[in-house]
Design an enzyme around this catalytic site. Sequence first.
Site, PDB file in Angstrom:
ATOM      1  N   GLY A  33       1.715  -5.240   7.393  1.00  5.43           N
ATOM      2  CA  GLY A  33       0.759  -5.933   6.494  1.00  5.43           C
ATOM      3  C   GLY A  33      -0.520  -6.477   7.219  1.00  5.43           C
ATOM      4  N   SER A  34      -1.042  -7.590   7.036  1.00  5.37           N
ATOM      5  CA  SER A  34      -2.317  -8.007   7.384  1.00  5.37           C
ATOM      6  C   SER A  34      -1.987  -8.554   8.952  1.00  5.37           C
ATOM      7  CB  SER A  34      -3.069  -9.093   6.538  1.00  5.37           C
ATOM      8  OG  SER A  34      -2.114 -10.117   6.578  1.00  5.37           O
ATOM      9  N   THR A  35      -3.069  -8.282   9.445  1.00  3.40           N
ATOM     10  CA  THR A  35      -3.033  -8.927  10.982  1.00  3.40           C
ATOM     11  C   THR A  35      -2.883 -10.458  10.990  1.00  3.40           C
ATOM     12  OG1 THR A  35      -4.324  -7.187  11.823  1.00  3.40           O
ATOM     13  CG2 THR A  35      -4.431  -9.229  13.200  1.00  3.40           C
ATOM     14  N   GLU A  36      -3.459 -11.178   9.960  1.00  3.27           N
ATOM     15  CA  GLU A  36      -3.399 -12.601   9.928  1.00  3.27           C
ATOM     16  C   GLU A  36      -1.923 -12.971   9.673  1.00  3.27           C
ATOM     17  OE1 GLU A  36      -5.557 -13.892   6.524  1.00  3.27           O
ATOM     18  OE2 GLU A  36      -5.360 -16.092   6.908  1.00  3.27           O
ATOM     19  N   VAL A  37      -1.420 -12.715   8.587  1.00  9.27           N
ATOM     20  CA  VAL A  37      -0.024 -13.044   8.394  1.00  9.27           C
ATOM     21  C   VAL A  37       1.123 -12.394   9.480  1.00  9.27           C
ATOM     22  CG1 VAL A  37       2.167 -12.755   6.688  1.00  9.27           C
ATOM     23  CG2 VAL A  37      -0.195 -12.882   6.023  1.00  9.27           C
ATOM     24  N   GLY A  38       0.749 -11.257   9.888  1.00  6.45           N
ATOM     25  CA  GLY A  38       1.458 -10.696  10.979  1.00  6.45           C
ATOM     26  C   GLY A  38       1.662 -11.611  12.075  1.00  6.45           C
ATOM     27  N   ASN A  85       0.746  -1.205   0.048  1.00  4.19           N
ATOM     28  CA  ASN A  85      -0.018   0.054  -0.111  1.00  4.19           C
ATOM     29  C   ASN A  85       0.910   1.087   0.118  1.00  4.19           C
ATOM     30  OD1 ASN A  85       0.565  -0.861   2.608  1.00  4.19           O
ATOM     31  ND2 ASN A  85      -0.984   0.529   3.718  1.00  4.19           N
ATOM     32  N   GLU A 100       7.307   2.805  15.417  1.00  8.82           N
ATOM     33  CA  GLU A 100       8.109   3.097  14.692  1.00  8.82           C
ATOM     34  C   GLU A 100       8.166   4.681  14.557  1.00  8.82           C
ATOM     35  OE1 GLU A 100       6.501   0.744  10.945  1.00  8.82           O
ATOM     36  OE2 GLU A 100       8.284   0.207  11.224  1.00  8.82           O
TER      37      GLU A 100
HETATM   38  P1  NAP Z   1       0.140  -9.537   3.560  1.00 13.19           P
HETATM   39  O1  NAP Z   1      -0.291 -10.905   2.855  1.00 13.19           O
HETATM   40  O2  NAP Z   1      -0.023  -9.458   5.013  1.00 13.19           O
HETATM   41  O3  NAP Z   1       1.525  -9.182   2.820  1.00 13.19           O
HETATM   42  C1  NAP Z   1       2.346  -8.143   3.544  1.00 13.19           C
HETATM   43  C2  NAP Z   1       3.846  -8.509   3.133  1.00 13.19           C
HETATM   44  O4  NAP Z   1       4.075  -9.733   3.894  1.00 13.19           O
HETATM   45  C3  NAP Z   1       3.830  -8.754   1.674  1.00 13.19           C
HETATM   46  O5  NAP Z   1       5.452  -8.230   1.506  1.00 13.19           O
HETATM   47  C4  NAP Z   1       3.840 -10.072   1.617  1.00 13.19           C
HETATM   48  O6  NAP Z   1       4.556 -10.805   0.529  1.00 13.19           O
HETATM   49  C5  NAP Z   1       4.414 -10.575   2.923  1.00 13.19           C
HETATM   50  N1  NAP Z   1       3.914 -12.099   3.451  1.00 13.19           N
HETATM   51  C6  NAP Z   1       3.026 -12.715   2.953  1.00 13.19           C
HETATM   52  N2  NAP Z   1       2.965 -13.965   3.578  1.00 13.19           N
HETATM   53  C7  NAP Z   1       4.005 -14.027   4.366  1.00 13.19           C
HETATM   54  C8  NAP Z   1       4.511 -14.866   5.128  1.00 13.19           C
HETATM   55  N3  NAP Z   1       3.961 -16.292   5.391  1.00 13.19           N
HETATM   56  N4  NAP Z   1       5.829 -14.561   5.816  1.00 13.19           N
HETATM   57  C9  NAP Z   1       6.314 -13.709   5.769  1.00 13.19           C
HETATM   58  N5  NAP Z   1       5.892 -12.566   4.920  1.00 13.19           N
HETATM   59  C10 NAP Z   1       4.662 -12.660   4.341  1.00 13.19           C
HETATM   60  O7  NAP Z   1      -0.729  -8.207   3.233  1.00 13.19           O
HETATM   61  P2  NAP Z   1      -1.695  -8.186   1.511  1.00 13.19           P
HETATM   62  O8  NAP Z   1      -1.935  -9.443   1.204  1.00 13.19           O
HETATM   63  O9  NAP Z   1      -0.730  -7.559   0.896  1.00 13.19           O
HETATM   64  O10 NAP Z   1      -2.907  -7.399   2.286  1.00 13.19           O
HETATM   65  C11 NAP Z   1      -3.950  -8.112   2.518  1.00 13.19           C
HETATM   66  C12 NAP Z   1      -4.532  -7.344   3.645  1.00 13.19           C
HETATM   67  O11 NAP Z   1      -3.754  -7.084   4.756  1.00 13.19           O
HETATM   68  C13 NAP Z   1      -5.103  -5.984   3.083  1.00 13.19           C
HETATM   69  O12 NAP Z   1      -6.290  -6.359   2.471  1.00 13.19           O
HETATM   70  C14 NAP Z   1      -5.310  -5.150   4.308  1.00 13.19           C
HETATM   71  O13 NAP Z   1      -6.539  -5.646   5.112  1.00 13.19           O
HETATM   72  C15 NAP Z   1      -4.245  -5.509   5.054  1.00 13.19           C
HETATM   73  N6  NAP Z   1      -3.095  -4.851   4.962  1.00 13.19           N
HETATM   74  C16 NAP Z   1      -2.435  -3.867   5.912  1.00 13.19           C
HETATM   75  C17 NAP Z   1      -1.488  -2.921   5.729  1.00 13.19           C
HETATM   76  C18 NAP Z   1      -0.905  -1.938   6.595  1.00 13.19           C
HETATM   77  O14 NAP Z   1      -0.556  -1.054   6.301  1.00 13.19           O
HETATM   78  N7  NAP Z   1      -1.028  -2.062   8.114  1.00 13.19           N
HETATM   79  C19 NAP Z   1      -0.676  -3.027   4.571  1.00 13.19           C
HETATM   80  C20 NAP Z   1      -1.122  -3.781   3.591  1.00 13.19           C
HETATM   81  C21 NAP Z   1      -2.167  -4.725   3.833  1.00 13.19           C
HETATM   82  P3  NAP Z   1       3.799 -10.965  -0.741  1.00 13.19           P
HETATM   83  O15 NAP Z   1       3.671  -9.761  -1.487  1.00 13.19           O
HETATM   84  O16 NAP Z   1       4.707 -11.769  -1.646  1.00 13.19           O
HETATM   85  O17 NAP Z   1       2.470 -11.709  -0.362  1.00 13.19           O
HETATM   86 MG    MG Z   2      -1.218 -11.925   1.282  1.00 11.70          MG
END
Ligand code: NAP
Ligand code: MG
Length: 451
Positions: A207-212, A131, A431
């Site tokens: 990133g997302s709360t789920e992956v985080g 984003n 941060e």
């Molecule tokens: P995401 O899946 O959480 O991805 C964020 C980052 O983490 C990307 O660089 C992603 O790589 C990486 N990643 C994905 N899976 C991982 C893993 N298992 N281990 C380590 N790193 C991993 O977020 P998204 O798919 O971009 O967005 C999904 C939702 O997250 C959005 O719709 C939004 O609700 C939320 N989000 C929040 C923020 C924020 O600023 N807080 C930013 C973005 C998204 P890849 O690009 O290769 O998947």
């Molecule tokens: Mg993702």
Amino acid sequence: MTSFTLINPATGREFREVPRASVEETDAAIARAVVAQRSWAALPPVARADALRSFARVVEQHVEELAQLEVLNSGHPIGSARWEASHVAQVLNFSAGAPERLSGQQIPVAGGLDVTFHEPYGVVGIIVPWNFPMTIASWGFAPALAAGNAVVLKPAELTPLTALRLGEIALEAGLPEGLFEIVTGSGSVVGQRFVTHPDVRSVVFTGSTEVGTDVAAGCARQLKPVTLELGGKSANIVFDDADLEKAAAAAPGAVFDNAGQDCCARSRILVQRSVYDRFLELLEPAVAAWRVGDPSHDDTDMGPLISASHRANVEGFLEGTDIAFRGAAPDGDGFWFAPAVVLAQPDDRIAKEEVFGPVVAVLPFDDEADGIRLANDTIYGLAGSIWTENLSRAVRVSRAVKSGVLSVNSHSSVRYWTPFGGMKASGLGRELGPDAAEHFTETKNVFFATD
Ligand code: NAP
Ligand code: MG
């Protein structure tokens, strides 16, 4: 597959292939960073400061180029993209003030001298979402480098271009090879390797709360510190004693900026019932005036969404909702989405879940206590705004809302010299701000016996 294809979100057209790093390539980048870090940390503080200032200067010379790359790759309006590229230079300049200021303490003890040192972790792994590709990356890499760390950075697959260019600019500016490694690839491979590799000593994830949550669990198994900047469902609370004209005029920018793809988006507008109808009357023309279109134009407020699949997700949130009114959006092949204002109840999905798109839920509340309760009725706690002309109320409410970053009669969230980060499911750690570089160190205590 050894590469992935970038798509211009404003046209839907493919335009470039980017390499997908393997685990072995990721390990090689980490190994280079380990070597570079040793010499970097051994430099006099002023030498690291000078190097970061020179990095900032070369970024300044490339603001237009970086901004154009973000327009192409991410669909950000050019005005926003220029701000983002300049912000990277400012974060570097700010961080360049840190090396000589990472002072430890001298603590009184009997029989000797006790002092503390802020030691760098070593190699810091930074995982960046799509984003805000440049700005979020810089919040990690600039202070991490200032504190004497090397950085391995993984941009999002969708938006790697500005990170790749910043990696080249760092070398042009004279930063040593290996110190700032950009590793493009998928999260499950490169990002996971940052989590599991023993030489990456600290991880920053946005990133997302789920992956985080998964990243944090993986870091816990390695006893590795992690900073998490996650999702949000921030409230914009409008009291009946607010300057309603100002509050309504500012509301679209607070949620539709970057097409709502902003963790700080004020995606719930809570309006005191006595001014609810009047506020919506004022909001409608403000939303109609919000200009959605070609991101390369100077007067565009909002570009497309990042991808076709993300647009489908956002569209899904509108199903079964009560849409009060919508803004406009172009036709054509880009991932366009007209901003939407939805009337909601507290238990509706649209009032609970992060949409990450230009959709805002409006909910009424009765009094101050009810407004606070509703604002806190979320798993998240990142940002929020409070509109009132009553100073005592502003103080009470800002202390009662459980969010990391609040603004009163404003929607600002980010200044590089003030702390940023979330409570509850929005994150861990902070941060930016005065202590940004110190967050990338661990304290060592040394006792020197004199007797
Ligand atoms: P995401 O899946 O959480 O991805 C964020 C980052 O983490 C990307 O660089 C992603 O790589 C990486 N990643 C994905 N899976 C991982 C893993 N298992 N281990 C380590 N790193 C991993 O977020 P998204 O798919 O971009 O967005 C999904 C939702 O997250 C959005 O719709 C939004 O609700 C939320 N989000 C929040 C923020 C924020 O600023 N807080 C930013 C973005 C998204 P890849 O690009 O290769 O998947
Ligand atoms: Mg993702």
